[in-house]
Write a protein that holds these residues in place. Structure first.
Motif, PDB file in Angstrom:
ATOM      1  N   VAL A  57       0.833  -1.213   0.000  1.00 46.94           N
ATOM      2  CA  VAL A  57       0.000   0.000   0.000  1.00 46.94           C
ATOM      3  C   VAL A  57       0.863   1.257   0.000  1.00 46.94           C
ATOM      4  O   VAL A  57       0.680   2.167  -0.820  1.00 46.94           O
ATOM      5  N   ALA A  58       1.809   1.315   0.941  1.00 49.39           N
ATOM      6  CA  ALA A  58       2.662   2.500   1.017  1.00 49.39           C
ATOM      7  C   ALA A  58       3.548   2.621  -0.216  1.00 49.39           C
ATOM      8  O   ALA A  58       3.811   3.729  -0.683  1.00 49.39           O
ATOM      9  N   GLY A  59       4.005   1.491  -0.740  1.00 43.79           N
ATOM     10  CA  GLY A  59       4.839   1.540  -1.935  1.00 43.79           C
ATOM     11  C   GLY A  59       4.107   2.136  -3.119  1.00 43.79           C
ATOM     12  O   GLY A  59       4.663   2.941  -3.870  1.00 43.79           O
ATOM     13  N   VAL A  60       2.843   1.745  -3.299  1.00 40.97           N
ATOM     14  CA  VAL A  60       2.049   2.298  -4.398  1.00 40.97           C
ATOM     15  C   VAL A  60       1.806   3.790  -4.195  1.00 40.97           C
ATOM     16  O   VAL A  60       1.936   4.594  -5.129  1.00 40.97           O
ATOM     17  N   ILE A  61       1.473   4.177  -2.947  1.00 44.85           N
ATOM     18  CA  ILE A  61       1.191   5.593  -2.667  1.00 44.85           C
ATOM     19  C   ILE A  61       2.425   6.448  -2.927  1.00 44.85           C
ATOM     20  O   ILE A  61       2.364   7.487  -3.603  1.00 44.85           O
ATOM     21  N   VAL A  62       3.566   6.020  -2.388  1.00 44.66           N
ATOM     22  CA  VAL A  62       4.793   6.801  -2.570  1.00 44.66           C
ATOM     23  C   VAL A  62       5.210   6.823  -4.036  1.00 44.66           C
ATOM     24  O   VAL A  62       5.685   7.846  -4.550  1.00 44.66           O
ATOM     25  N   ALA A  63       5.046   5.696  -4.722  1.00 49.07           N
ATOM     26  CA  ALA A  63       5.414   5.639  -6.141  1.00 49.07           C
ATOM     27  C   ALA A  63       4.582   6.613  -6.962  1.00 49.07           C
ATOM     28  O   ALA A  63       5.097   7.279  -7.871  1.00 49.07           O
ATOM     29  N   VAL A  64       3.287   6.725  -6.643  1.00 53.60           N
ATOM     30  CA  VAL A  64       2.423   7.646  -7.376  1.00 53.60           C
ATOM     31  C   VAL A  64       2.786   9.094  -7.053  1.00 53.60           C
ATOM     32  O   VAL A  64       2.892   9.947  -7.956  1.00 53.60           O
ATOM     33  N   LEU A  65       3.000   9.395  -5.776  1.00 52.96           N
ATOM     34  CA  LEU A  65       3.320  10.765  -5.378  1.00 52.96           C
ATOM     35  C   LEU A  65       4.676  11.206  -5.918  1.00 52.96           C
ATOM     36  O   LEU A  65       4.839  12.344  -6.371  1.00 52.96           O
ATOM     37  N   ALA A  66       5.657  10.315  -5.838  1.00 57.36           N
ATOM     38  CA  ALA A  66       7.007  10.659  -6.280  1.00 57.36           C
ATOM     39  C   ALA A  66       7.232  10.412  -7.759  1.00 57.36           C
ATOM     40  O   ALA A  66       8.269  10.788  -8.307  1.00 57.36           O
ATOM     41  N   ARG A  67       6.259   9.750  -8.417  1.00 61.34           N
ATOM     42  CA  ARG A  67       6.385   9.398  -9.833  1.00 61.34           C
ATOM     43  C   ARG A  67       7.653   8.582 -10.086  1.00 61.34           C
ATOM     44  O   ARG A  67       8.364   8.783 -11.050  1.00 61.34           O
ATOM     45  N   ARG A  68       7.916   7.684  -9.147  1.00 61.05           N
ATOM     46  CA  ARG A  68       9.053   6.776  -9.234  1.00 61.05           C
ATOM     47  C   ARG A  68       8.588   5.402  -8.802  1.00 61.05           C
ATOM     48  O   ARG A  68       7.843   5.258  -7.830  1.00 61.05           O
ATOM     49  N   TRP A  69       9.030   4.351  -9.495  1.00 63.22           N
ATOM     50  CA  TRP A  69       8.664   2.998  -9.124  1.00 63.22           C
ATOM     51  C   TRP A  69       9.678   2.370  -8.181  1.00 63.22           C
ATOM     52  O   TRP A  69       9.472   1.266  -7.690  1.00 63.22           O
ATOM     53  N   ILE A  70      10.774   3.082  -7.913  1.00 64.68           N
ATOM     54  CA  ILE A  70      11.798   2.532  -7.022  1.00 64.68           C
ATOM     55  C   ILE A  70      11.235   2.217  -5.634  1.00 64.68           C
ATOM     56  O   ILE A  70      11.503   1.146  -5.081  1.00 64.68           O
ATOM     57  N   PRO A  71      10.450   3.118  -5.008  1.00 63.41           N
ATOM     58  CA  PRO A  71       9.934   2.802  -3.668  1.00 63.41           C
ATOM     59  C   PRO A  71       9.136   1.511  -3.623  1.00 63.41           C
ATOM     60  O   PRO A  71       9.315   0.693  -2.706  1.00 63.41           O
ATOM     61  N   LEU A 124      12.009   2.056   5.856  1.00 59.99           N
ATOM     62  CA  LEU A 124      11.851   2.385   4.436  1.00 59.99           C
ATOM     63  C   LEU A 124      10.679   3.333   4.216  1.00 59.99           C
ATOM     64  O   LEU A 124      10.746   4.233   3.366  1.00 59.99           O
ATOM     65  N   LEU A 125       9.598   3.154   4.975  1.00 54.51           N
ATOM     66  CA  LEU A 125       8.463   4.076   4.852  1.00 54.51           C
ATOM     67  C   LEU A 125       8.883   5.490   5.230  1.00 54.51           C
ATOM     68  O   LEU A 125       8.546   6.459   4.544  1.00 54.51           O
ATOM     69  N   ALA A 126       9.616   5.628   6.339  1.00 50.88           N
ATOM     70  CA  ALA A 126      10.082   6.952   6.753  1.00 50.88           C
ATOM     71  C   ALA A 126      11.018   7.549   5.710  1.00 50.88           C
ATOM     72  O   ALA A 126      10.955   8.747   5.403  1.00 50.88           O
ATOM     73  N   TYR A 127      11.874   6.723   5.145  1.00 52.96           N
ATOM     74  CA  TYR A 127      12.831   7.206   4.140  1.00 52.96           C
ATOM     75  C   TYR A 127      12.119   7.646   2.868  1.00 52.96           C
ATOM     76  O   TYR A 127      12.361   8.745   2.345  1.00 52.96           O
ATOM     77  N   PHE A 128      11.242   6.814   2.340  1.00 43.73           N
ATOM     78  CA  PHE A 128      10.581   7.137   1.076  1.00 43.73           C
ATOM     79  C   PHE A 128       9.582   8.278   1.219  1.00 43.73           C
ATOM     80  O   PHE A 128       9.411   9.086   0.293  1.00 43.73           O
ATOM     81  N   LEU A 129       8.894   8.370   2.357  1.00 45.66           N
ATOM     82  CA  LEU A 129       7.981   9.495   2.561  1.00 45.66           C
ATOM     83  C   LEU A 129       8.750  10.807   2.602  1.00 45.66           C
ATOM     84  O   LEU A 129       8.197  11.864   2.290  1.00 45.66           O
ATOM     85  N   GLY A 130      10.011  10.732   2.977  1.00 46.64           N
ATOM     86  CA  GLY A 130      10.842  11.931   2.971  1.00 46.64           C
ATOM     87  C   GLY A 130      11.123  12.458   1.580  1.00 46.64           C
ATOM     88  O   GLY A 130      11.596  13.588   1.420  1.00 46.64           O
ATOM     89  N   TRP A 131      10.838  11.665   0.553  1.00 46.89           N
ATOM     90  CA  TRP A 131      11.035  12.122  -0.823  1.00 46.89           C
ATOM     91  C   TRP A 131      10.060  13.234  -1.199  1.00 46.89           C
ATOM     92  O   TRP A 131      10.228  13.884  -2.228  1.00 46.89           O
ATOM     93  N   ALA A 132       9.045  13.444  -0.390  1.00 42.64           N
ATOM     94  CA  ALA A 132       8.046  14.466  -0.710  1.00 42.64           C
ATOM     95  C   ALA A 132       8.536  15.875  -0.410  1.00 42.64           C
ATOM     96  O   ALA A 132       7.762  16.824  -0.504  1.00 42.64           O
TER      97      ALA A 132
END
Length: 223
Positions: A57-71, A124-132
């Motif tokens: 769930v978080a991976g899809v959300i972060v990927a959409v927000l960051a426009r990156r599939w890496i997360p 990883l959630l804390a790290y990827f959410l920081g991409w915002a």
């Protein structure tokens, strides 16, 4: 993996096992009903179902927000990576499990996979959410929440008697090593155009070109 295995072997030394046994007896003798229920819920943070759900769930959300599939790709690979390392460690470190008579739930061996997964997935959630492009205090809140969740999960395993204290410490170490490795790998391939990276680069001090730097002395100049 070598460090995790070495520590696993050290935890099987006589003094360490005796300390684990004393901790187990003390915790089992001081449990309270309401706290047992709290810990039984808290330990679910490290369960496969919860971690895989959070990762997807978080991976899809972060990927959409960051426009990156890496997360999404990294989060999906996190749980299988932990499982593989845990199986290797279990095959190398032939350890004992806590007593079923004193445990609430099924006891596990070295290391605590739930403790490791909690650190990996929450970190990883804390790290990827920081991409915002969050502020510094928001980064601190995210990482503090991740650390609190990982601590609560590990402590719940100890409180319920499902793992020795050394198993929990080994799980935290394994989780921290896997988390650090994944973040390092992502940073190596992450585009420098990401907003959060641009923010960090803009906040970095820039050398003043008008300020003369150190000049090399020529052979004709005196020392």
């Amino acid at each position: 993996l070598v460090a995790v295995d070495v520590i696993g072997l050290l935890t099987r030394l006589g003094p360490v096992m005796a300390a684990d046994s004393r901790v187990e007896t003390f915790v089992a003798g001081h449990r309270t009903g309401w706290l047992v229920r709290v810990m039984a819920n808290g330990t679910l943070i490290g369960s496969y179902e919860v971690d895989v759900t959070m990762a997807v769930v978080a991976g899809v959300i972060v990927a959409v927000l960051a426009r990156r599939w890496i997360p999404l790709l990294v989060l999906l690979a996190a749980v299988p990576a932990e499982i593989g390392i845990q199986k290797l460690a279990a095959g190398f470190v032939d350890g004992t499990k806590p007593s079923q008579a004193l445990a609430i739930g099924a006891p596990g061996g070295y290391f605590s996979g739930g403790s490791a997964r909690a650190i990996i997935v929450c970190g990883l959630l804390a790290y990827f959410l920081g991409w915002a492009g969050l502020d510094r205090w928001q980064h601190a809140v995210l990482w503090s929440a991740a650390a609190l969740a990982a601590f609560a999960e590990g402590y719940s395993r100890l409180y319920l008697g499902r793992h020795w204290a050394a198993d929990v410490l080994g799980g935290w170490l394994a989780g921290a090593l896997v988390l650090s490795s994944l973040i390092f790998a992502v940073e190596a391939v992450r585009p420098v155009t990401d907003p959060e990276r641009r923010t960090r680069r803009a906040a970095a001090p820039v050398a003043d070109a008008s300020t003369p730097g150190p000049r090399l002395r020529t052979r004709s100049e005196p020392a």
